[in-house]
Enzyme design. Structure first.
Site, PDB file in Angstrom:
ATOM      1  N   LYS A   1       0.582   4.322   6.757  1.00  8.95           N
ATOM      2  CA  LYS A   1      -0.107   5.157   5.766  1.00  8.95           C
ATOM      3  C   LYS A   1       0.393   6.586   5.844  1.00  8.95           C
ATOM      4  O   LYS A   1       1.044   6.992   6.795  1.00  8.95           O
ATOM      5  CB  LYS A   1      -1.625   5.169   6.010  1.00  8.95           C
TER       6      LYS A   1
ATOM      7  N   SER B   1       0.792  -1.229   0.000  1.00  7.33           N
ATOM      8  CA  SER B   1       0.000   0.000   0.000  1.00  7.33           C
ATOM      9  C   SER B   1       0.825   1.281   0.000  1.00  7.33           C
ATOM     10  O   SER B   1       0.336   2.328  -0.397  1.00  7.33           O
ATOM     11  CB  SER B   1      -0.958   0.016   1.187  1.00  7.33           C
TER      12      SER B   1
END
Length: 166
Positions: A83, A40
């Protein structure tokens, strides 16, 4: 003889307890080494990269837009996520679906942040579970340690990534 053995045992226990407390405080408040897994955050962080995450920023509420953070996963509290912070409380965030066609906007509520992976097509992030509470943030990644050919500070922005003020 027994008194000498007992004295040494208690001293060893005392030192172990002291150093354990020091280590706990260092890892909780200063920072630690983390291995990131999953695609990700590519290209910024690759699968199995090892990074250093400092924890002082979260304690002083110094997390900013663009920072890459480690947080407890809102969908699985036993795991952590890595993230990028896209929006802070009060920001209006434009969201894109994984296909890039569905577009909408959301407001980040007070005490929350909006997180997205750099690899938008392969990231489960705030577009999926919404903004996360600030209290789930564990630390801010500031340094990539491994692989050695990538050693150094993280880039501020990957190519093509957006922030609300753009």
């Amino acid at each position: 003889m027994l008194r000498s053995i007992m004295g040494k045992t208690f001293r060893l226990l005392g030192y172990t307890l002291q150093y354990g407390c020091i280590a706990h405080c260092a890892f909780e408040y200063v920072g630690g080494v983390v291995m990131c897994s999953g695609p990700s955050m590519e290209p910024t962080i690759q699968n199995c990269d090892i990074v250093f995450a400092e924890n002082l920023s979260r304690h002083f509420y110094a997390i900013q837009r663009g920072d890459v953070i480690i947080a407890k996963s809102p969908s699985d509290p036993k795991s952590n996520i890595c993230k990028r912070v896209i929006g802070l409380e009060g920001d209006k965030v434009f969201t894109h679906g994984p296909s890039g066609y569905l577009k909408s906007h959301s407001y980040v509520p007070r005490g929350h942040v909006w997180l997205e992976g750099d690899n938008l097509k392969n990231s489960t992030d705030s577009r999926y579970y919404g903004p996360i509470p600030y209290g789930l943030i564990r630390g801010r990644i500031c340094l990539k340690i491994w692989p050695l050919n990538d050693f150094g500070f993280l880039r501020d922005r990957p190519n093509g990534h957006r922030f609300p003020d753009e």
